[in-house]
Structures are given as C-alpha cells and as structure tokens.
Write a protein that holds these residues in place. Structure first.
Motif, mmCIF file in Angstrom:
data_model
loop_
_atom_site.group_PDB
_atom_site.id
_atom_site.type_symbol
_atom_site.label_atom_id
_atom_site.label_comp_id
_atom_site.label_asym_id
_atom_site.label_seq_id
_atom_site.Cartn_x
_atom_site.Cartn_y
_atom_site.Cartn_z
ATOM 1 N N ILE A 77 39.841 49.356 94.518
ATOM 2 C CA ILE A 77 39.485 48.399 94.076
ATOM 3 C C ILE A 77 38.424 47.937 95.078
ATOM 4 O O ILE A 77 37.952 47.538 96.615
ATOM 5 N N ASP A 78 37.212 47.177 95.069
ATOM 6 C CA ASP A 78 36.387 46.830 96.206
ATOM 7 C C ASP A 78 37.691 45.956 96.634
ATOM 8 O O ASP A 78 37.321 45.610 98.052
ATOM 9 N N PHE A 79 37.932 44.587 96.199
ATOM 10 C CA PHE A 79 38.683 43.831 97.256
ATOM 11 C C PHE A 79 40.415 43.700 96.759
ATOM 12 O O PHE A 79 40.405 43.733 95.505
ATOM 13 N N LEU A 80 41.308 43.319 97.265
ATOM 14 C CA LEU A 80 42.383 42.870 96.653
ATOM 15 C C LEU A 80 42.703 41.478 97.976
ATOM 16 O O LEU A 80 42.341 41.843 99.233
ATOM 17 N N VAL A 81 43.230 40.855 97.544
ATOM 18 C CA VAL A 81 43.384 39.558 97.588
ATOM 19 C C VAL A 81 44.773 39.346 97.646
ATOM 20 O O VAL A 81 45.660 39.292 96.873
ATOM 21 N N PRO A 82 45.845 39.097 98.623
ATOM 22 C CA PRO A 82 47.210 39.342 98.516
ATOM 23 C C PRO A 82 47.721 38.174 98.365
ATOM 24 O O PRO A 82 48.740 38.341 97.196
ATOM 25 N N GLU A 83 47.580 37.299 99.026
ATOM 26 C CA GLU A 83 48.207 35.435 98.572
ATOM 27 C C GLU A 83 47.587 35.774 96.909
ATOM 28 O O GLU A 83 48.750 34.919 97.137
ATOM 29 N N ALA A 84 46.962 35.953 96.427
ATOM 30 C CA ALA A 84 46.297 35.507 95.265
ATOM 31 C C ALA A 84 46.987 36.737 94.042
ATOM 32 O O ALA A 84 46.547 36.412 92.545
ATOM 33 N N GLU A 85 47.691 37.676 94.793
ATOM 34 C CA GLU A 85 47.668 38.903 94.077
ATOM 35 C C GLU A 85 46.650 39.039 92.857
ATOM 36 O O GLU A 85 46.111 39.143 91.659
ATOM 37 N N ALA A 86 45.336 39.728 93.111
ATOM 38 C CA ALA A 86 44.199 39.679 92.756
ATOM 39 C C ALA A 86 43.325 40.371 93.284
ATOM 40 O O ALA A 86 43.404 41.066 94.460
ATOM 41 N N ALA A 87 42.735 41.502 92.232
ATOM 42 C CA ALA A 87 41.389 42.070 92.938
ATOM 43 C C ALA A 87 40.557 41.657 91.975
ATOM 44 O O ALA A 87 39.812 41.321 91.065
ATOM 45 N N ILE A 88 39.369 42.251 92.836
ATOM 46 C CA ILE A 88 37.924 41.923 92.269
ATOM 47 C C ILE A 88 37.775 43.006 92.142
ATOM 48 O O ILE A 88 37.358 43.762 93.270
ATOM 49 N N GLU A 89 36.587 42.953 91.611
ATOM 50 C CA GLU A 89 35.496 44.213 91.295
ATOM 51 C C GLU A 89 34.796 44.436 90.975
ATOM 52 O O GLU A 89 33.431 42.774 90.321
ATOM 53 N N VAL A 90 32.595 44.049 91.831
ATOM 54 C CA VAL A 90 31.621 43.797 91.929
ATOM 55 C C VAL A 90 30.958 45.017 91.103
ATOM 56 O O VAL A 90 30.661 46.295 91.140
ATOM 57 N N LYS A 91 30.791 44.447 90.014
ATOM 58 C CA LYS A 91 28.747 45.164 89.031
ATOM 59 C C LYS A 91 28.373 44.774 89.463
ATOM 60 O O LYS A 91 27.918 43.168 88.931
ATOM 61 N N ARG A 92 27.175 45.578 89.934
ATOM 62 C CA ARG A 92 25.032 45.136 90.244
ATOM 63 C C ARG A 92 24.769 45.698 88.625
ATOM 64 O O ARG A 92 24.985 47.211 88.123
ATOM 65 N N VAL A 93 24.335 45.152 87.895
ATOM 66 C CA VAL A 93 23.865 45.168 86.566
ATOM 67 C C VAL A 93 22.654 46.167 87.162
ATOM 68 O O VAL A 93 21.599 45.854 87.469
ATOM 69 N N ARG A 94 22.846 47.225 86.401
ATOM 70 C CA ARG A 94 21.042 48.559 87.263
ATOM 71 C C ARG A 94 19.749 48.231 85.474
ATOM 72 O O ARG A 94 20.517 47.506 84.455
ATOM 73 N N PRO A 95 19.099 48.897 86.231
ATOM 74 C CA PRO A 95 17.950 48.689 84.745
ATOM 75 C C PRO A 95 18.399 49.357 83.234
ATOM 76 O O PRO A 95 17.978 49.700 82.113
ATOM 77 N N ASP A 96 19.441 50.735 84.282
ATOM 78 C CA ASP A 96 19.939 51.471 82.602
ATOM 79 C C ASP A 96 21.529 50.911 82.385
ATOM 80 O O ASP A 96 21.707 51.641 81.706
ATOM 81 N N HIS A 97 21.838 49.899 82.959
ATOM 82 C CA HIS A 97 23.151 49.695 82.165
ATOM 83 C C HIS A 97 22.944 48.893 80.711
ATOM 84 O O HIS A 97 21.766 48.046 80.755
ATOM 85 N N ARG A 98 23.853 49.205 79.866
ATOM 86 C CA ARG A 98 23.846 48.394 78.665
ATOM 87 C C ARG A 98 24.913 47.786 78.249
ATOM 88 O O ARG A 98 26.146 48.339 78.773
ATOM 89 N N GLU A 99 25.876 46.441 77.654
ATOM 90 C CA GLU A 99 26.198 46.163 77.357
ATOM 91 C C GLU A 99 27.851 47.417 76.380
ATOM 92 O O GLU A 99 28.806 47.126 77.610
ATOM 93 N N LYS A 100 27.236 48.343 76.419
ATOM 94 C CA LYS A 100 28.075 49.693 75.541
ATOM 95 C C LYS A 100 28.599 50.372 77.123
ATOM 96 O O LYS A 100 30.171 50.228 77.390
ATOM 97 N N SER A 101 28.242 50.337 78.094
ATOM 98 C CA SER A 101 28.232 51.438 79.330
ATOM 99 C C SER A 101 29.113 50.976 80.209
ATOM 100 O O SER A 101 29.744 50.993 81.216
ATOM 101 N N LEU A 102 28.624 49.301 80.528
ATOM 102 C CA LEU A 102 29.100 48.390 81.470
ATOM 103 C C LEU A 102 30.492 48.382 81.131
ATOM 104 O O LEU A 102 31.271 48.045 81.878
ATOM 105 N N ALA A 103 30.692 47.987 79.373
ATOM 106 C CA ALA A 103 32.237 47.706 78.927
ATOM 107 C C ALA A 103 32.925 48.585 79.393
ATOM 108 O O ALA A 103 33.736 48.834 79.072
ATOM 109 N N ASN A 104 32.577 50.010 78.992
ATOM 110 C CA ASN A 104 33.066 51.277 79.341
ATOM 111 C C ASN A 104 33.314 51.382 80.323
ATOM 112 O O ASN A 104 35.087 51.868 81.180
ATOM 113 N N GLU A 105 32.885 51.246 81.578
ATOM 114 C CA GLU A 105 33.511 50.752 83.029
ATOM 115 C C GLU A 105 34.189 50.061 83.084
ATOM 116 O O GLU A 105 35.711 50.686 84.150
#
Length: 360
Positions: free
Chosen positions: A277-305
C-alpha cells in the motif's frame, strides 16, 4: 471563550500557580527551619537537665559529679569529723553538738543539686544504760541525707521566655501573613487555577483528523502540487512526472494533519503474492493508493488495476477505507466521473473512495 483562548488562559494561570507554589515552598522551608531550630533549643536544654528525670540518689550523674568535687568534700569533711568526735565522747565530756548540714550546688549548668544532712539518733528507741555499774551509755547520732536534683531556676525561666518569644513572633508573623493581600492574591490564583483545571478536564478533546480531511487534501492536491512546480522569484520548481515524486509530495501533505503515516505498508498474502500500500493512515483506518495516468493508460486498464487493488486490501487488518488518488494533469481520461462511479460501486468490505484530479 473558545478552546485556544481557554488553553492560553490556563497556561497563564499555570505560570502564576507555579510562582505561588514556589513561594509556599519557600515559606514551608522557613517554617520547617523555624520549628527545627526551636526543637533544637529545647533538645539542647533537655540534654543539660536530663539528670532531673533520673532517681535522686548516688546513681545520678549530677550527684556523682558533686560528691567527687573538692568543694563538696571540703564543706562536708568538718561536719563528719565533728559528728565522729561527738559520738566517741567519754562520760563527762561535752564536745560541740553537731549541726545539720545543707549543701546546694549550682555549678552544673542547668541543674541544681541539694544535699540535706539531717542529724538523727542512730537508735530511735534508745534508753540510757549503766555500763559496768558506773556510768550510763551515751546516745549516738548519724546524718540522714536527703538529695534533690532540680533545674536551675534562672536558666529554666530564660529558656521558657526564649521559646515563648520565639513561637509568639512566629505566630504573629503567620497571622499577619494569613491576613495580608499577598495571601488573598495567592488564594485567588490557586482557586482560579483549580477551576480552570477542572474546566480543562471537562473540555472535549481536540477533534482528530477525519476521513473528510483526507478527502479535502486529495481534492486540492493538484493545486498544492502545481504550486510546488511553479515557484516564485525564478527558483527551480519541483518538476517531475514520476509517480514516486507524487508520493513524496502527498506524504508531506499528509503529515500536516496526521502524526502517523506509514509508507509502503505490505498487505498480507493474497493468491500466493503480496503487494504494498502506498500509504496507511492508522488514525483514520485508511489506505491511500496513488496512480499517475500514463500515456498508455486507458480507462479499462486503469480500472482493472484498481479492481485488483480492491481485491487485495480487505485482508489488511488496519484498513477499512481505501482512497485512490488518480492524478491526470494532462486530462487523458475521457470519462473520469464514470470511472469514479464504477469503482466506488464495486462490492467490497472496504469503503472505496476515488478522487480524480485535477477536477473537471
């Protein structure tokens, strides 16, 4: 009064209360010293006069010192010599009749020893008897001693006056201090500090950063990151398209609101593999994942990730909310709102939040 103002007032009262406490500690030290000195004087006097508490006999050290003195022996020796001579008189002789003897000694500091030698017959039932049919027997005498050990009056009176004066002055100063304005001010400060402390304990604790904090931070992340890249006065900006640079900037922003932010937290094994996991914030019991849209990214491939990450993260024990920050500065996604709706509606034990920035 709001919470910051109350805390500021409590801080000032705490400083005043510390000053009052320091003053009272100094007063307590002076009081202890005063009482200790008075007790020392009393103990010293008792050490001088302790023979008065012992039996008034030959075992008393004050009596022993008097008997061993040359003055006592010089005073009593003539009386015992006269008594001996009187008891050894012959019929017809009339030696001087012995007198009672009273010896008072005040040479020992604090103690007066009195000896009273009282002349008494050796035999109270004595009757004259004829010796060999000629002269009657003569009556014999002895000294019956009475010993008294008492405190020396002048020293006893002096010590009593010193102690009374000492405690009288102390009591007078205490009464004056207890009625003074300084004492009234001290009471007021301590009372205010007590009331403020009670009020502080009843105050609600400062609110913890919530999930809304993470929402707002992610929604405004593009503006934050843009200002890092476009610095003023010709300075070089933080210009990078690398996803790790995005994570560094987001971590710095998270630390403004959360004290504990864990970077690259490993999830438990899923389907024979594990992810981070990119970041875990225990106080909020939350995980944060960061995605940078690349030139070859499409909605479908990003959604699958994203769907693959959602399937993995429920196994993490400290995570009940999952945030996806999808950074698309070049606006390559054609339907970001649809992507957000589809991902957030995915069935999962986690509450999924998708934030696409910059917002359109």
């Amino acid at each position: 009064m709001n919470i910051p103002a109350r805390l500021t007032s409590l801080h000032r009262l705490t400083s005043l209360a510390d000053s009052v406490a320091s003053t009272r500690r100094a007063y307590l030290l002076a009081l202890t010293t005063t009482i200790s000195f008075a007790v020392f004087i009393a103990a010293f006097y008792l050490k001088l006069v302790y023979p008065i508490f012992l039996p008034a006999d030959m075992s008393n050290p004050a009596v022993q010192r008097l008997i061993a003195s040359k003055d006592f022996q010089a005073t009593t020796h003539p009386f015992f010599t006269r008594l001996k001579k009187f008891n050894s008189r012959q019929p017809g002789e009339t030696p001087p009749f012995p007198d009672d003897l009273f010896v008072s000694d005040e040479s020992q500091i604090g103690v007066t020893v009195n000896f009273h030698y009282k002349l008494v017959p050796q035999d109270a039932n004595w009757l004259p008897k004829t010796i060999n049919g000629s002269h009657p027997s003569l009556r014999q005498y002895r000294y019956d001693q009475e010993i008294t050990v008492r405190p020396t009056p002048w020293l006893l009176i002096t010590m009593a006056m010193i102690e009374c004066l000492y405690f009288g002055l102390f009591l007078l100063s205490y009464v004056q201090w207890s009625k003074s304005k300084a004492r009234t001010l001290e009471k007021g400060v301590l009372r205010a500090y007590r009331d403020a402390s009670i009020e502080a304990t009843l105050m609600p604790p400062p609110p913890k950063p919530s999930l809304n904090t993470i929402h707002n931070l992610l929604y405004h992340f593009h503006h934050f990151y843009k200002h890092l890249r476009q610095r003023s006065r010709g300075r070089i900006g933080f210009d990078s398209d690398d996803e790790f640079d995005l994570q560094d900037a987001l971590e710095a922003a998270l630390h403004l609101h959360f004290t504990d932010v864990k970077r690259e937290e490993t999830t438990p094994s899923w389907a024979g593999s594990s992810t981070r996991i990119d970041f875990l914030v225990p106080e909020a019991e939350a995980a944060i994942e960061v995605k940078r849209v690349r030139p070859d990214h499409r909605e479908k491939s990003l959604a699958n990730e994203l769907l693959l990450d959602i399937a993995r993260y429920p196994t993490h024990p400290g995570c009940t909310h999952l945030f996806f920050l999808i950074y698309d500065p070049d606006e390559r996604l054609t339907n970001p709102q649809g992507l957000q709706t589809d991902i957030e509606s995915t069935a999962s034990t986690l509450k999924v939040h998708v934030v696409v920035v910059p917002r359109r």
